[in-house]
Design a protein around this motif. Structure first.
Motif, PDB file in Angstrom:
ATOM      1  N   ARG A 163      -2.787   0.474  -1.407  1.00 21.93           N
ATOM      2  CA  ARG A 163      -2.140   1.737  -1.027  1.00 21.93           C
ATOM      3  C   ARG A 163      -2.049   1.855   0.497  1.00 21.93           C
ATOM      4  N   GLY A 164      -3.159   1.541   1.162  1.00 19.98           N
ATOM      5  CA  GLY A 164      -3.193   1.620   2.621  1.00 19.98           C
ATOM      6  C   GLY A 164      -2.241   0.630   3.268  1.00 19.98           C
ATOM      7  N   ALA A 165      -2.181  -0.578   2.720  1.00 21.23           N
ATOM      8  CA  ALA A 165      -1.289  -1.605   3.275  1.00 21.23           C
ATOM      9  C   ALA A 165       0.170  -1.188   3.114  1.00 21.23           C
TER      10      ALA A 165
ATOM     11  N   ALA B 214       1.293   1.864   2.826  1.00 28.45           N
ATOM     12  CA  ALA B 214       1.529   3.001   3.724  1.00 28.45           C
ATOM     13  C   ALA B 214       1.778   2.515   5.142  1.00 28.45           C
ATOM     14  N   ALA B 215       0.952   1.569   5.597  1.00 26.30           N
ATOM     15  CA  ALA B 215       1.103   1.047   6.958  1.00 26.30           C
ATOM     16  C   ALA B 215       2.456   0.371   7.145  1.00 26.30           C
ATOM     17  N   LEU B 216       2.875  -0.413   6.150  1.00 24.28           N
ATOM     18  CA  LEU B 216       4.165  -1.105   6.243  1.00 24.28           C
ATOM     19  C   LEU B 216       5.335  -0.126   6.256  1.00 24.28           C
TER      20      LEU B 216
ATOM     21  N   ASP C 216       5.325   3.076   6.983  1.00 21.56           N
ATOM     22  CA  ASP C 216       5.305   3.971   8.149  1.00 21.56           C
ATOM     23  C   ASP C 216       5.900   3.311   9.395  1.00 21.56           C
ATOM     24  N   LEU C 217       6.050   1.994   9.380  1.00 16.92           N
ATOM     25  CA  LEU C 217       6.682   1.296  10.507  1.00 16.92           C
ATOM     26  C   LEU C 217       8.189   1.551  10.553  1.00 16.92           C
TER      27      LEU C 217
ATOM     28  N   GLU D 270       8.404   8.245   5.868  1.00 16.14           N
ATOM     29  CA  GLU D 270       7.103   8.847   6.192  1.00 16.14           C
ATOM     30  C   GLU D 270       6.285   9.005   4.909  1.00 16.14           C
TER      31      GLU D 270
ATOM     32  N   GLN E 145      -0.899  10.220  -0.727  1.00 13.90           N
ATOM     33  CA  GLN E 145      -1.392   9.035  -1.413  1.00 13.90           C
ATOM     34  C   GLN E 145      -2.365   9.479  -2.493  1.00 13.90           C
TER      35      GLN E 145
END
Length: 201
Positions: A14-16, A18-20, A22-23, A28, A32
């Motif tokens: 989930r975090g990965a 989100a990070a991808l 959000d780039l 946006e 989560q």
């Protein structure tokens, strides 16, 4: 900005994601969750426009979560993003109201593009899975047969399954026998595994 909700029971994944995402300048991540039964409320409170849903989650699977989103929040789109690229899942997801279906090893730029297309009202399906889904056709199993095979996955005896679903043992045997024939299996546990591998359960 397109507001996204991510639903996956694996926090690292989930975090990965989100990070991808959000780039991307126009995407946006606003919510989560790690459970399928939290999707609708989180989408409502965060005003998410697209929900990215894994299939296997506690509380509610991603396909049922997509159906709940369509029912409760008809303006919100759902995109299934999963490791489990099974043709039967594609058909079930689309029937449940998902606007798209991609696998997790989709490159980040393609995933972002899929989100934009789904947000724009288009349908996005992994092309290989779409072809397999057409070749395999719809699941031959009835809703009752699927339900009973789900219990058979655990190796539960007929008496236990019958008690769980409030049917006679003979009726359960008849349904399981039909499912065995439709899957080309020789036992109920094999039928359950075949059905699961094809995405029918």
């Amino acid at each position: 900005m397109i507001k996204l909700l991510l639903a996956d029971d694996q926090a690292l994944v989930r975090g990965a994601l989100a990070a991808l995402l959000d780039l991307e300048s126009d995407l946006e991540v606003v919510a989560q969750v790690g459970r399928g039964d939290d999707v609708v409320e989180a989408a409502r409170s965060s005003e998410a426009e697209v929900c990215l849903l894994d299939i296997e989650m506690p509380g509610l699977n991603g396909i049922d979560a997509a159906a709940a989103v369509r029912r409760e929040l008809p303006g919100v789109r759902s995109l299934i993003v999963t490791t489990f690229g099974r043709p039967g899942y594609v058909r079930r997801a689309i029937e449940a109201g998902a606007s798209g279906f991609v696998v997790k090893d989709t490159p980040a730029k393609q995933l972002a593009d899929a989100v934009r297309r789904v947000h724009g009202g288009l349908r996005v399906i992994d092309p290989d899975l779409a072809a397999e889904s057409l070749i395999d056709g719809p699941s031959p199993l009835t809703a009752r047969e699927r339900e009973l095979l789900t219990y058979a996955l655990d190796g539960a005896p007929v008496a236990t399954i019958a008690a769980r679903v409030h049917l006679s043992e003979g009726t359960v045997r008849n349904h399981l026998s039909a499912a065995i024939g439709k899957t080309g299996a020789t036992t109920r546990s094999e039928a359950a595994r075949i059905a699961q591998d094809r995405g029918w359960l």
